[in-house]
Design a protein around this motif. Structure first.
Motif, short mmCIF file in Angstrom:
data_model
loop_
_atom_site.label_atom_id
_atom_site.label_comp_id
_atom_site.label_asym_id
_atom_site.label_seq_id
_atom_site.Cartn_x
_atom_site.Cartn_y
_atom_site.Cartn_z
N SER A 25 2.19 1.73 -3.50
CA SER A 25 1.17 2.24 -4.42
C SER A 25 0.91 3.73 -4.17
O SER A 25 0.74 4.50 -5.13
CB SER A 25 -0.11 1.44 -4.27
OG SER A 25 -0.63 1.58 -2.95
N GLN A 26 0.90 4.14 -2.90
CA GLN A 26 0.72 5.56 -2.60
C GLN A 26 1.88 6.39 -3.12
O GLN A 26 1.69 7.48 -3.67
CB GLN A 26 0.57 5.75 -1.09
CG GLN A 26 -0.71 5.19 -0.51
CD GLN A 26 -0.78 5.35 0.99
OE1 GLN A 26 0.12 5.91 1.62
NE2 GLN A 26 -1.85 4.82 1.60
N SER B 228 1.52 6.71 -6.88
CA SER B 228 0.48 7.68 -7.25
C SER B 228 0.96 9.11 -7.04
O SER B 228 0.66 10.00 -7.85
CB SER B 228 -0.78 7.41 -6.43
OG SER B 228 -0.54 7.60 -5.04
N VAL B 229 1.71 9.35 -5.97
CA VAL B 229 2.23 10.70 -5.73
C VAL B 229 3.23 11.09 -6.82
O VAL B 229 3.19 12.21 -7.36
CB VAL B 229 2.88 10.79 -4.33
CG1 VAL B 229 3.63 12.10 -4.16
CG2 VAL B 229 1.81 10.67 -3.25
N ALA C 168 0.83 -1.21 0.00
CA ALA C 168 0.00 0.00 0.00
C ALA C 168 0.86 1.25 0.00
O ALA C 168 0.55 2.24 -0.69
CB ALA C 168 -0.93 -0.02 1.22
N ALA C 169 1.95 1.24 0.77
CA ALA C 169 2.84 2.41 0.78
C ALA C 169 3.50 2.62 -0.58
O ALA C 169 3.64 3.76 -1.04
CB ALA C 169 3.91 2.22 1.86
#
Length: 246
Positions: free
Chosen positions: A203-204, A207-208, A200-201
């Motif tokens: 993927s975040q 995205s950033v 999840a980190a």
């Protein structure tokens, strides 16, 4: 009447009758005991030596040396120490627990739940852990041990599941832990367990980075697009026919 009295059992009168002492017993100043009794009291009186605090150290030195226990090499303890060190080296998450009074009936479901989530609950004594961690980077954990200690070995991604399992068992209190060679307190472990997973980190982060790149491209294209639109408007105005006054 006489025959009736012969049939019934007769009550016998006691030969001794209990009678209260006529005077009060003097407790503060009792009467001296008999000679033989006093002799027995004096013979059986315990004899105490001088207190150790008043004795010099040279007198106590020999007794301390004699009382020193000889360490016996126990092969089974060395096997347990090697097993404990292997757990420390292969586990990226090590959590130390303070175990209050708990029955085996309450402890078994916790053990099974931890095992199901790839975590292992082990109990080692202070001597075993000292033998296992002596001369290693884990030697500082000996300060947490006073006697037998319960330790949970696992992986960092299961930290959240660990606190969910231990929440149902208040007898097991988390004191501290080691995650990826970093010593953490209980508060830091709770904060770490609340972090998102590594996927999840990532993927975040992606995205950033993607949003920053798209924003940069949009800002770079904004000027040329504005210029092109203005030129097209200017060409359109130039090609537009002029109306005559007649």
């Amino acid at each position: 009447m006489a025959s009736l009295n012969n049939v019934l059992l007769r009550t016998q009168t006691p030969f001794l009758v209990a009678k209260r002492f006529r005077g009060k017993i003097n407790i503060q100043k009792p009467r001296k005991p008999h000679f033989e009794r006093q002799l027995l009291i004096d013979v059986s009186k315990p004899v105490y030596g001088p207190p150790k605090s008043s004795l010099p150290e040279i007198v106590l030195c020999g007794s301390l040396i004699n009382r020193k226990k000889k360490e016996i090499d126990n092969p089974f303890e060395r096997i347990l120490a090697k097993e404990c060190l292997d757990w420390f080296n292969t586990s990226k998450m090590v959590v130390f627990l303070h175990m209050n009074a708990i029955s085996m009936e309450d402890k078994t479901p916790v053990f099974a739940a931890l095992r199901k989530n790839d975590m292992h609950l082990r109990c080692y004594g202070k001597k075993i852990v000292s033998m296992a961690t002596k001369g290693t980077r884990y030697e500082a954990v000996n300060q947490l041990f006073t006697s037998h200690q319960n330790i949970i070995f696992g992986q960092p991604e299961n930290a959240g599941k660990l606190f969910k399992i231990l929440k149902k068992t208040p007898q097991m209190v988390v004191m501290a832990g080691i995650i990826q060679d970093r010593f953490m307190s209980r508060t830091e472990l709770v904060e770490y367990s609340q972090l998102p997973s590594l996927e999840a980190a990532r993927s975040q982060l992606c995205s950033v980075l993607e949003s920053a790149g798209s924003s940069l491209v949009r800002n770079l294209n904004l000027g040329p697009q504005t210029l092109v639109s203005h030129l097209e408007k200017h060409v359109e105005l130039q090609n537009k026919p002029v109306k005559s006054d007649s």
